[in-house]
Design a protein around this motif. Structure first.
Motif, short mmCIF file in Angstrom:
data_model
loop_
_atom_site.label_atom_id
_atom_site.label_comp_id
_atom_site.label_asym_id
_atom_site.label_seq_id
_atom_site.Cartn_x
_atom_site.Cartn_y
_atom_site.Cartn_z
N ASP A 105 0.80 -1.22 0.00
CA ASP A 105 0.00 0.00 0.00
C ASP A 105 0.84 1.27 0.00
O ASP A 105 0.47 2.25 -0.63
CB ASP A 105 -0.93 0.03 1.22
CG ASP A 105 -2.01 -1.02 1.14
OD1 ASP A 105 -2.26 -1.55 0.05
OD2 ASP A 105 -2.60 -1.31 2.19
N TRP A 106 1.97 1.27 0.68
CA TRP A 106 2.75 2.49 0.82
C TRP A 106 3.24 3.01 -0.52
O TRP A 106 3.56 4.19 -0.65
CB TRP A 106 3.91 2.30 1.79
CG TRP A 106 4.91 1.27 1.36
CD1 TRP A 106 4.93 -0.05 1.68
CD2 TRP A 106 6.05 1.47 0.52
NE1 TRP A 106 5.99 -0.69 1.10
CE2 TRP A 106 6.70 0.23 0.39
CE3 TRP A 106 6.59 2.57 -0.12
CZ2 TRP A 106 7.85 0.07 -0.37
CZ3 TRP A 106 7.73 2.41 -0.88
CH2 TRP A 106 8.35 1.17 -0.99
N GLU A 109 0.76 5.62 -1.69
CA GLU A 109 0.48 6.72 -0.77
C GLU A 109 1.07 7.99 -1.33
O GLU A 109 2.06 7.96 -2.06
CB GLU A 109 1.12 6.45 0.59
CG GLU A 109 0.44 5.38 1.38
CD GLU A 109 1.16 5.13 2.70
OE1 GLU A 109 1.93 5.98 3.16
OE2 GLU A 109 0.92 4.06 3.27
N VAL A 113 2.95 13.28 3.06
CA VAL A 113 1.71 13.35 3.84
C VAL A 113 1.90 14.45 4.86
O VAL A 113 2.71 14.33 5.78
CB VAL A 113 1.41 12.00 4.52
CG1 VAL A 113 0.16 12.10 5.36
CG2 VAL A 113 1.28 10.91 3.48
N PHE A 122 -7.02 10.47 5.49
CA PHE A 122 -5.87 9.57 5.38
C PHE A 122 -6.31 8.11 5.47
O PHE A 122 -5.90 7.28 4.66
CB PHE A 122 -4.84 9.89 6.47
CG PHE A 122 -3.61 9.05 6.38
CD1 PHE A 122 -2.65 9.30 5.42
CD2 PHE A 122 -3.41 7.99 7.25
CE1 PHE A 122 -1.51 8.51 5.32
CE2 PHE A 122 -2.28 7.20 7.16
CZ PHE A 122 -1.32 7.46 6.20
N ALA A 123 -7.18 7.80 6.42
CA ALA A 123 -7.68 6.43 6.59
C ALA A 123 -8.48 6.00 5.37
O ALA A 123 -8.35 4.86 4.90
CB ALA A 123 -8.52 6.32 7.85
N SER A 124 -9.29 6.91 4.83
CA SER A 124 -10.07 6.59 3.62
C SER A 124 -9.15 6.31 2.45
O SER A 124 -9.40 5.40 1.66
CB SER A 124 -11.01 7.74 3.27
OG SER A 124 -11.99 7.89 4.25
N ASN A 125 -8.09 7.13 2.33
CA ASN A 125 -7.13 6.90 1.24
C ASN A 125 -6.47 5.54 1.37
O ASN A 125 -6.29 4.82 0.39
CB ASN A 125 -6.08 8.00 1.22
CG ASN A 125 -6.61 9.31 0.71
OD1 ASN A 125 -7.68 9.38 0.11
ND2 ASN A 125 -5.87 10.38 0.95
N GLN A 126 -6.10 5.18 2.59
CA GLN A 126 -5.47 3.88 2.83
C GLN A 126 -6.41 2.74 2.47
O GLN A 126 -6.00 1.76 1.86
CB GLN A 126 -5.04 3.75 4.30
CG GLN A 126 -3.94 4.69 4.69
CD GLN A 126 -2.62 4.26 4.09
OE1 GLN A 126 -2.46 4.21 2.87
NE2 GLN A 126 -1.68 3.95 4.93
N GLU A 127 -7.66 2.90 2.84
CA GLU A 127 -8.65 1.87 2.54
C GLU A 127 -8.86 1.76 1.03
O GLU A 127 -8.96 0.66 0.48
CB GLU A 127 -9.97 2.21 3.24
CG GLU A 127 -10.98 1.10 3.20
CD GLU A 127 -12.25 1.44 3.97
OE1 GLU A 127 -13.24 0.75 3.73
OE2 GLU A 127 -12.24 2.37 4.79
N VAL A 129 -6.68 2.58 -1.36
CA VAL A 129 -5.47 1.99 -1.95
C VAL A 129 -5.47 0.48 -1.76
O VAL A 129 -5.17 -0.28 -2.68
CB VAL A 129 -4.20 2.63 -1.35
CG1 VAL A 129 -2.96 1.84 -1.70
CG2 VAL A 129 -4.06 4.06 -1.83
N SER A 130 -5.84 0.04 -0.58
CA SER A 130 -5.88 -1.38 -0.29
C SER A 130 -6.90 -2.09 -1.19
O SER A 130 -6.61 -3.15 -1.76
CB SER A 130 -6.22 -1.60 1.18
OG SER A 130 -6.29 -2.96 1.48
#
Length: 190
Positions: A105-106, A109, A113, A122-127, A129-130
């Motif tokens: 995932d990174w 990103e 940041v 940030f959490a939404s973006n991580q989700e 991307v995953s």
């Protein structure tokens, strides 16, 4: 006389000139090609292969082949497309032994940041991307490659066709199927 015009030494040297100089044994010119195209080949290989060791090996092998075959480049495509073609073949060779896995995932990103970034965003973006990586990993290899080369690397359908040894129409079909599949899998983020 004013210095309004850029000195010709300041102009970037074309890939073709660098490759021709490389074919004549100029390592510095080839190093420029590696610096210019290495990052995009690495991004592509990361999205197609399982681990970083395989990615490094594929990109390195791509440039070894390019160095050895620089004098036989026929100019039927751009040097960039030719390099992606070599890389695609090296990926296929690597995949014969190993199955593809999504990149970490990174890698998708944002590079910087900021502290002001909302934790929810940030959490939404991580989700996102995953989920995207999972959806990409579920695509057949040619669909994934077509989508990555078009959407992330910005290549044209004919260029992708050369890189993947497909017709431009074949690439369009794979890309369309990939987009449709990703659209369904990523509907939550529309």
């Amino acid at each position: 006389m004013t210095d309004d015009h850029a000195d010709s030494a300041d102009l970037p040297v074309s890939d073709r000139v660098l490759l021709d100089l490389s074919a004549a044994g100029d390592r510095t010119s080839f190093e420029q090609l590696v610096r210019r195209h290495g990052p995009s080949l690495t991004r592509y290989a990361r999205r197609m292969l399982r681990d970083e060791g395989d990615v490094s090996e594929v990109v390195q092998d791509t440039f070894v082949v390019a160095w050895k075959q620089s004098s036989s480049f026929r100019g039927e495509s751009t040097v960039r497309t030719w390099l992606f073609s070599i890389c695609s073949r090296k990926i296929v060779d690597s995949r014969r032994v190993k199955r593809a896995q999504p990149m970490p995932d990174w890698l998708l990103e944002p590079a910087h940041v900021g502290r002001a970034l909302d934790p929810h965003v940030f959490a939404s973006n991580q989700e996102f991307v995953s989920a995207l990586e999972k959806a990409l990993a579920e695509l057949p290899p040619r669909q994934r490659a077509s989508w990555v080369l078009r959407e992330i690397e910005g290549m044209t359908f004919p260029q992708i066709g050369v890189a993947l040894s497909l017709s431009a129409d074949g690439v369009r079909g794979h890309h369309l199927r990939a987009r449709n599949a990703l659209s369904l899998r990523m509907a939550r983020w529309k």
